[in-house]
Scaffold this active site. Structure first.
Site, PDB file in Angstrom:
ATOM      1  CD  GLU A  95      -2.589  -0.756   2.790  1.00 28.27           C
ATOM      2  OE1 GLU A  95      -2.512   0.293   3.456  1.00 28.27           O
ATOM      3  OE2 GLU A  95      -3.175  -1.761   3.189  1.00 28.27           O
ATOM      4  CB  CYS A 119       2.246  -3.063  16.768  1.00 33.17           C
ATOM      5  SG  CYS A 119       3.958  -2.520  16.762  1.00 33.17           S
ATOM      6  CB  CYS A 122      -0.258  -2.495  13.356  1.00 29.12           C
ATOM      7  SG  CYS A 122       0.347  -2.188  11.697  1.00 29.12           S
ATOM      8  N   GLY A 162       5.258  -2.297   7.088  1.00 26.47           N
ATOM      9  CA  GLY A 162       6.632  -2.732   7.311  1.00 26.47           C
ATOM     10  C   GLY A 162       7.381  -1.895   8.311  1.00 26.47           C
ATOM     11  CB  SER A 194       7.552   6.034  10.998  1.00 26.69           C
ATOM     12  OG  SER A 194       6.834   5.632  12.131  1.00 26.69           O
ATOM     13  CG  HIS A 219       2.220   3.612  19.782  1.00 29.39           C
ATOM     14  ND1 HIS A 219       1.911   4.791  19.165  1.00 29.39           N
ATOM     15  CD2 HIS A 219       2.619   2.771  18.783  1.00 29.39           C
ATOM     16  CE1 HIS A 219       2.100   4.672  17.853  1.00 29.39           C
ATOM     17  NE2 HIS A 219       2.539   3.457  17.605  1.00 29.39           N
ATOM     18  CG  ASN A 293      -7.310   4.616  11.412  1.00 28.59           C
ATOM     19  OD1 ASN A 293      -8.378   5.180  11.235  1.00 28.59           O
ATOM     20  ND2 ASN A 293      -6.145   5.138  11.089  1.00 28.59           N
ATOM     21  CB  CYS A 336      -0.603   0.454   8.712  1.00 22.56           C
ATOM     22  SG  CYS A 336       0.494   1.801   8.598  1.00 22.56           S
TER      23      CYS A 336
HETATM   24  N1  SAH Z   1       6.887   0.143  11.506  1.00 20.39           N
HETATM   25  C1  SAH Z   1       6.984   1.567  11.551  1.00 20.39           C
HETATM   26  C2  SAH Z   1       6.247   2.301  10.457  1.00 20.39           C
HETATM   27  C3  SAH Z   1       4.878   1.826  10.042  1.00 20.39           C
HETATM   28  S1  SAH Z   1       3.454   2.212  10.960  1.00 20.39           S
HETATM   29  C4  SAH Z   1       6.582   2.077  12.924  1.00 20.39           C
HETATM   30  O1  SAH Z   1       6.233   1.273  13.772  1.00 20.39           O
HETATM   31  O2  SAH Z   1       6.692   3.277  13.167  1.00 20.39           O
HETATM   32  C5  SAH Z   1       3.270   3.963  11.004  1.00 20.39           C
HETATM   33  C6  SAH Z   1       2.601   4.441  12.281  1.00 20.39           C
HETATM   34  O3  SAH Z   1       1.207   4.089  12.323  1.00 20.39           O
HETATM   35  C7  SAH Z   1       3.213   3.842  13.528  1.00 20.39           C
HETATM   36  O4  SAH Z   1       3.300   4.803  14.539  1.00 20.39           O
HETATM   37  C8  SAH Z   1       2.206   2.774  13.896  1.00 20.39           C
HETATM   38  O5  SAH Z   1       2.337   2.400  15.238  1.00 20.39           O
HETATM   39  C9  SAH Z   1       0.902   3.462  13.557  1.00 20.39           C
HETATM   40  N2  SAH Z   1      -0.229   2.575  13.341  1.00 20.39           N
HETATM   41  C10 SAH Z   1      -0.261   1.337  12.828  1.00 20.39           C
HETATM   42  N3  SAH Z   1      -1.512   0.856  12.809  1.00 20.39           N
HETATM   43  C11 SAH Z   1      -2.294   1.810  13.317  1.00 20.39           C
HETATM   44  C12 SAH Z   1      -3.679   1.917  13.585  1.00 20.39           C
HETATM   45  N4  SAH Z   1      -4.507   0.910  13.316  1.00 20.39           N
HETATM   46  N5  SAH Z   1      -4.132   3.068  14.118  1.00 20.39           N
HETATM   47  C13 SAH Z   1      -3.291   4.083  14.396  1.00 20.39           C
HETATM   48  N6  SAH Z   1      -1.987   4.053  14.190  1.00 20.39           N
HETATM   49  C14 SAH Z   1      -1.484   2.922  13.667  1.00 20.39           C
END
Ligand code: SAH
Length: 350
Positions: A95, A119, A122, A162, A194, A219, A293, A336
Site C-alpha cells: 500500500e 504491534c 496494526c 513494514g 518511522s 505509544h 484506526n 496501515c
Molecule cells: N513500523 C513503523 C512504520 C509503520 S506504521 C513504525 O512502527 O513506526 C506507522 C505508524 O502508524 C506507527 O506509529 C504505527 O504504530 C501506527 N499505526 C499502525 N496501525 C495503526 C492503527 N490501526 N491506528 C493508528 N496508528 C497505527
C-alpha cells in the site's frame, strides 16, 4: 526464472561499473539513471536514448526495470487523500498513500510486504513479514504515483506497511538514491522515517547524517504497558529508546517526533499523559497523537474526541509540543495494511 536485477534499485555508480563491463561509454549510466529516476521511464523500452542492442544485452543478462504498478486507487471523499494498492513484479501487494498539504504533496510508502513486529493494533503485521522491499520498490511506489497523478512530490514518509529499520540495508540505499541530484534530489528535511524503535539502527541512521526526521512509535510512556501491546518493547526499554532519540538529536540537530496512537481505555488515560509529559520534559521533541484506526481483527477501539483533546491539553500544560493527526482518508480503509488485506481477500484465487 533466473536471478533478476532491478535496474531501478541500482545506483549510478553501479550502473557505471556495469556499462564499463559491457564496453559502453560511461555516459550511458547517467542516461539510464536519469530516465528512470527523473524521467518517469517504467521499462527499458521507455529509455529511448540508449541503443536497442544494449537493452537486449541487459535483458538477456537478467537486468530489467521492474516498476511498481497501481492495482487500485481510492480517493477519500472527506479530504482527497488517495490510497493505492500497489503490485510488485512477483505478484506481492503493498500500500501507498498520497496526501496533499499546504506545502505540497506527500507520499507515504511501504518498506516491507507485511511486518514482523507484531504491534497488536496494526493490520500490516497480522500475517507476519512476507519479504523486504528493495530500494527500487520503495522508489517505484513514488514514481508510479508521480506519473499517474502528474504531480511534483514535496515530501516522503516511510510510514506504510513494514518496519523500515528491519530492512535497513535497502532503506539506506533508498535514502541515498532519493537524495541523489540526478534523481529526485529530495532534501532530508522532506523525509521522515518511522520506526517502532530499533535502537542500534536509530544510532546508525543518526551517524549517516541524512538530515531527515525520525519518528518513533512510542505509544506508551512505560515499559509495563508498552509490553502488553508492542512485542518490540520486550527487547528495548523506553529508556533505551529515549537514549537513542537523544543521540539522534545530538548528532543531527533534528527534533524527534514521537507517535502516540490513542487506544480507548488502554493508553489514553490522564496517568499516561502525565507519565509521557515527565518522560519528554525538557526534550526537543514533538508528539503526534493518532486516534487509533480500529482493525476488525482486533478488539481495540479509538479514543473518544474528549480523551484525545484532554490528552493533548495535559501535554501542553506540561510544555510538551503536541499535534493531533486527524485520520487522513479514514473513509477508505485508513489503517496501515487494511487496504492490502481487503484487496487480497477479494482477489483470492483459491
Ligand atoms: N513500523 C513503523 C512504520 C509503520 S506504521 C513504525 O512502527 O513506526 C506507522 C505508524 O502508524 C506507527 O506509529 C504505527 O504504530 C501506527 N499505526 C499502525 N496501525 C495503526 C492503527 N490501526 N491506528 C493508528 N496508528 C497505527
Amino acid at each position: 526464472m533466473g536471478y533478476e536485477h532491478n535496474i531501478m534499485s541500482m545506483t549510478v555508480e553501479e550502473l557505471g561499473d556495469l556499462m564499463k563491463d559491457y564496453g559502453q561509454p560511461a555516459y550511458r549510466a547517467k542516461q539510464i539513471y536519469e530516465r528512470i529516476h527523473s524521467g518517469n521511464a517504467m521499462s527499458l523500452d521507455e529509455i529511448t536514448n540508449i541503443p536497442a542492442a544494449l537493452k537486449e544485452k541487459l535483458r538477456t543478462e537478467g537486468f530489467d526495470v521492474f516498476p511498481v504498478s497501481i492495482l487500485e486507487r481510492l480517493v477519500s471523499k472527506t479530504d482527497g487523500t488517495k490510497k493505492y494498492v500497489m503490485g510488485l513484479h512477483d505478484g506481492n501487494v503493498i500500500e501507498s498513500v498520497l496526501m496533499e498539504y499546504k506545502h505540497g504533496y506527500s507520499i507515504c510508502i511501504s518498506s516491507q510486504v507485511g511486518c514482523r513486529m507484531g504491534c497488536t493494533f496494526c493490520a500490516s503485521t497480522l500475517d507476519g513479514r512476507i519479504r523486504d522491499l528493495d530500494a527500487g520498490e520503495m522508489l517505484g511506489q513514488i514514481y508510479a504515483i508521480r506519473k499517474n497523478e502528474g504531480i511534483k512530490v514535496h515530501s516522503i514518509v516511510v510510514m506504510g506497511c513494514g518496519e523500515p529499520m528491519d530492512n535497513f540495508h535497502n532503506l539506506v540505499r533508498f535514502l541515498k538514491m532519493i537524495s541523489d541530484p540526478m534523481g529526485m534530489n529530495l532534501s532530508g528535511r522532506n523525509i521522515t522515517v518511522s520506526t517502532c524503535g530499533i535502537t542500534e539502527r536509530i544510532r546508525e541512521l543518526a551517524d549517516m547524517k541524512f538530515g531527515l526526521t525520525l519518528a518513533i512509535s512510542l505509544h506508551s510512556p512505560t515499559d509495563e504497558l508498552r509490553r502488553t501491546f508492542m512485542p518490540i518493547a520486550n527487547k528495548y526499554t523506553v529508556e533505551d529508546l529515549m537514549k537513542a532519540a537523544d543521540y539522534f538529536f545530538e548528532k543531527t540537530g533534528r527534533r524527534v517526533t514521537f507517535e502516540y496512537s490513542l487506544i480507548k481505555g488502554l493508553n489514553d488515560t490522564k496517568e499516561c499523559a502525565l507519565e509521557l509529559s515527565k518522560l519528554l520534559s525538557g526534550k526537543n521533541a514533538h508528539v503526534n497523537l493518532i486516534p487509533v484506526n480500529p482493525v476488525k481483527e482486533r478488539k481495540w477501539e479509538r479514543s473518544t474526541d474528549n480523551s484525545v483533546n484532554a490528552f493533548k491539553l495535559m501535554l501542553e500544560k506540561n510544555r510538551i509540543n503536541a499535534t493531533i493527526r486527524r485520520g487522513m482518508g479514514a473513509d477508505i480503509d485508513a489503517a496501515c495494511g487494511q487496504l492490502r488485506r481487503r484487496y487480497l481477500g477479494e482477489h483470492e484465487t483459491r
